[in-house]
Design a protein around this motif. Structure first.
Motif, short mmCIF file in Angstrom:
data_model
loop_
_atom_site.label_atom_id
_atom_site.label_comp_id
_atom_site.label_asym_id
_atom_site.label_seq_id
_atom_site.Cartn_x
_atom_site.Cartn_y
_atom_site.Cartn_z
N GLY B 301 0.74 -1.15 -0.09
CA GLY B 301 -0.04 0.01 0.21
C GLY B 301 0.80 1.26 -0.31
N TRP B 302 2.23 1.10 0.10
CA TRP B 302 3.21 2.37 0.05
C TRP B 302 3.77 2.22 -1.26
N VAL B 303 4.57 3.30 -1.42
CA VAL B 303 5.69 3.35 -2.51
C VAL B 303 6.87 3.14 -2.45
N PRO B 304 7.31 1.92 -3.13
CA PRO B 304 8.74 2.00 -3.25
C PRO B 304 9.66 2.91 -4.17
N VAL B 305 10.83 3.40 -3.70
CA VAL B 305 11.33 4.25 -4.61
C VAL B 305 12.88 4.13 -4.78
N LYS B 306 13.43 4.59 -5.72
CA LYS B 306 15.01 4.52 -5.93
C LYS B 306 15.50 5.63 -4.89
N PRO B 307 16.40 5.05 -3.88
CA PRO B 307 17.00 5.94 -3.07
C PRO B 307 17.42 7.15 -3.53
N GLN B 308 18.33 7.06 -4.43
CA GLN B 308 19.07 8.25 -4.90
C GLN B 308 18.46 9.35 -5.48
N THR B 309 17.05 9.06 -5.88
CA THR B 309 16.45 10.26 -6.52
C THR B 309 15.02 10.04 -6.30
N VAL B 321 7.33 11.23 -2.93
CA VAL B 321 8.17 11.96 -2.04
C VAL B 321 7.03 12.07 -0.95
N GLY B 322 7.59 11.91 0.32
CA GLY B 322 6.78 12.37 1.55
C GLY B 322 6.07 11.10 2.30
N ASP B 323 5.31 11.01 2.90
CA ASP B 323 4.74 10.13 3.80
C ASP B 323 4.32 8.82 3.02
N ALA B 324 4.01 8.91 1.65
CA ALA B 324 3.46 7.74 1.04
C ALA B 324 4.80 6.87 0.56
N THR B 325 5.77 7.22 0.63
CA THR B 325 7.25 6.44 0.23
C THR B 325 7.45 5.35 1.24
N ILE B 326 8.14 4.44 0.89
CA ILE B 326 8.69 3.41 1.93
C ILE B 326 10.20 3.98 1.74
N ALA B 327 10.51 4.85 2.85
CA ALA B 327 11.87 5.37 2.96
C ALA B 327 12.61 5.36 4.40
N ALA B 328 12.20 4.28 5.02
CA ALA B 328 12.74 3.65 6.16
C ALA B 328 14.16 3.75 5.73
N PRO B 329 15.05 4.07 6.94
CA PRO B 329 14.71 4.64 8.13
C PRO B 329 14.47 6.06 8.24
N MET B 330 14.05 6.77 7.16
CA MET B 330 13.43 7.90 7.15
C MET B 330 12.26 7.97 7.80
#
Lengths: 130, 433
Positions: B301-309, B321-330
């Motif tokens: 249900g969340w959004v995987p992203v390429k870390p660099q961009t 960007v933002g809360d929708a992304t899978i960005a842990a540990p952020m």
């Protein structure tokens, strides 16, 4: 997040005592040792600084402005934060400064020292021909 | 001057009217010799920042920001509104300064995204073509995932986890609650928007109750056994709210499994029942719905992203960007959304100019207020290492446990400083009085 924050807290306390015992800088981590900073890299590196110190380092509130301050002073302060000797009246920058290499901190000090302390934020639109 | 202003106004009227179509939108692009068309969906911390920094990175880009709200209210600092320390309007921000920065702001809803044709459909019927798309969709709720809690239930037992009418509704309920009532906060399992948020809210509501309705109590029923800045929160609660605030972890039957919004009753995992005077349910969450339309969410249900961009791993030329992304540990914080917006903007500016993306770097600081003049914080610095997002070793962490009140006072003040700075950086706002 919650667990890691707690672990960080514990790690921080451990680190503080280690630093006291063995001298400062024992736990510094280089993400990209010796990597040259391009101008675009430094702009990205400086990006999050604006979130507390204001866009381009000109603060609108109670947190200090960092734009246009002498490079040597900025670097000295950043290194003091990094080595856990924060100036009085500060709370969080020692935790943040430890996330950057000495080279990165030097690049940030140079970056913010070159921004005018007073000029309005970079305004792109002058060619509206009113 | 008068003449050119009239024609400009007419052009704007055309832009604003439905059916003006691609024609009206291609005009400014041609006039500016556009170096590329970027559409940004969502005017919160992530999207508004991305739009501003795209223009800063290359003023020749055509940047259009799609945001239905003319005045955007932030979730951060609305807890202080519950505490009676700020007004709701102090958390409102306009898009005037982004317009001055050259961003075209369109107050419509993005209703669909065609990632093959590379266009965004707006609620007014128009379609906007893009070369690069930024989505900052925030969160939506998994209605029904918590039994009994759907959109209708939220009108009786507000979530107030998206700032707006829900926030003022919950505040109204708090204000009209009788002294002696029980205020219940239902806290969700990870991951969710703003990890320390439920606990700051509990603190601020407890402050309000202590000062205005001293016979009342606050109960946090939690689906977890631990939470962000837990030790610091619990120290503060012991100091200020020992008599009127109680946290029930999952291990002590804190996990709510059923909500009856009509009777304001909740049922927990092992059969516990609680009846509230005011019930604040923070339900399970997922990426904002437009992310599904764009095909960038995965089964979580969340959004995987390429870390660099922060470009989607699933759909090219779509950056999220933002809360929708899978960005842990952020964490899912406004600070990180802003920081991710800048990284994505820099990557897009570089890509459209045929250059590689600059080295990504992010940070987070998050202040929580436990009582007036008593603030705490967590911080972190993030980078890409071996293709993965990492918290830089040795950085970050929470405020020291043993610190004098003067330290807590400073962090309360710096919290306000942070809000002033980040809302300036994101929307160009001036500190609210």
């Amino acid at each position: 997040m919650s667990r890691s924050a707690l672990q960080n807290g514990a790690a921080l306390a451990r680190r503080a005592s280690i630093a006291t015992l063995f001298g400062l800088g024992a736990t510094l981590t280089l993400v990209q040792p010796g990597a040259a900073q391009s101008a675009a890299d430094v702009v990205v590196l400086a990006g999050p600084c604006a979130n507390c110190h204001g866009t381009d380092g000109r603060s609108p509130g109670p947190i200090v402005s960092i734009a246009g301050r002498p490079e040597a002073l900025l670097l000295e302060q950043l290194m003091a934060f990094k080595s856990n000797n924060p100036p009085p009246g500060t709370t969080i920058m020692n935790r943040l400064a430890k996330g950057y290499t000495d080279e990165q901190l030097a690049a940030l000090a140079a970056h913010f020292s070159k921004i005018s302390a007073n000029a309005p934020a970079a305004a792109p639109a002058k060619k509206k021909g009113k | 001057m008068a003449h050119s202003n009239v024609s400009r106004r007419q052009a704007l009227a055309l832009l604003g009217g439905a059916g003006a179509g691609a024609f009206a939108f291609s005009m400014p692009a041609i006039a500016q010799q556009s170096a590329g068309r970027v559409v940004v969906v969502g005017g919160g911390f992530g999207g508004a920042t991305a739009a501003r920094y795209l223009k800063r990175g290359n003023p020749k880009l055509s940047v259009t920001l799609i945001e239905p709200a003319k005045r955007f209210y932030t979730c951060p600092f609305t807890n202080l509104y519950f505490g009676g320390l700020r007004t709701f309007e102090q958390e409102g921000h306009t898009f005037d300064d982004l317009r001055r920065a050259g961003v075209q702001v369109v107050h419509e809803r993005a209703s669909d995204i065609d990632t093959k044709a590379k266009s965004v459909a707006l609620s007014g019927g128009r379609k906007l073509p893009y070369d690069k798309l930024v989505l900052s969709p925030g969160i939506d709720f998994r209605w029904g995932a918590l039994e009994g809690y759907d959109e209708a239930a939220a009108q009786l037992a507000p979530h107030a986890w998206q700032a707006g009418p829900q926030t003022t509704l919950l505040k109204k309920q708090l204000d009209s609650m009788q002294d002696g009532g029980l205020f219940i906060i239902v806290a969700p399992d990870n991951p969710f928007r703003c990890p320390p948020g439920p606990y700051e809210r509990a603190s601020m509501v407890a402050h309000y109750l202590k000062t205005k309705k001293p016979k009342s109590k606050l109960l946090i029923l939690d689906a977890k056994d631990s939470f962000s800045k837990q030790g610091l929160f619990q120290d503060g609660w012991k100091k200020f709210y020992a008599d009127n605030l109680e946290w029930v972890p999952r291990a002590k039957d804190g996990k709510v499994v059923k909500v009856n919004a009509k009777t304001l009753e909740v049922e927990t995992e092992f059969g516990g029942k609680h009846k509230a005077a005011v019930l604040n349910v923070i339900p399970p969450q997922k990426a904002g719905a437009i992310a599904d339309r764009a095909g960038v969410t995965n089964q979580s249900g969340w959004v995987p992203v390429k870390p660099q961009t922060f470009e989607s791993t699933q759909v090219p030329d779509v950056y999220v960007v933002g809360d929708a992304t899978i960005a842990a540990p952020m964490p899912k914080s406004g600070f990180c959304a802003n920081a991710q917006g800048k990284v994505a903007a820099a990557a897009i500016v570089a890509a459209l100019a045929g250059r590689p993306a600059p080295t990504a770097s992010w940070a987070n600081t998050c202040y929580s207020l436990i009582a007036p003049d008593y603030g705490i914080s967590v911080a972190g610095v993030y980078a890409v290492d071996d293709g993965k997002l990492i918290e830089v070793k040795g950085s970050g962490g929470v405020s020291p446990r043993e610190a004098p009140d003067s330290f807590r006072k400073l962090e309360a003040d710096y919290g306000v400083g942070w809000y002033n700075a980040i809302t300036q950086d994101t929307w160009g706002s001036k500190p609210a009085v």
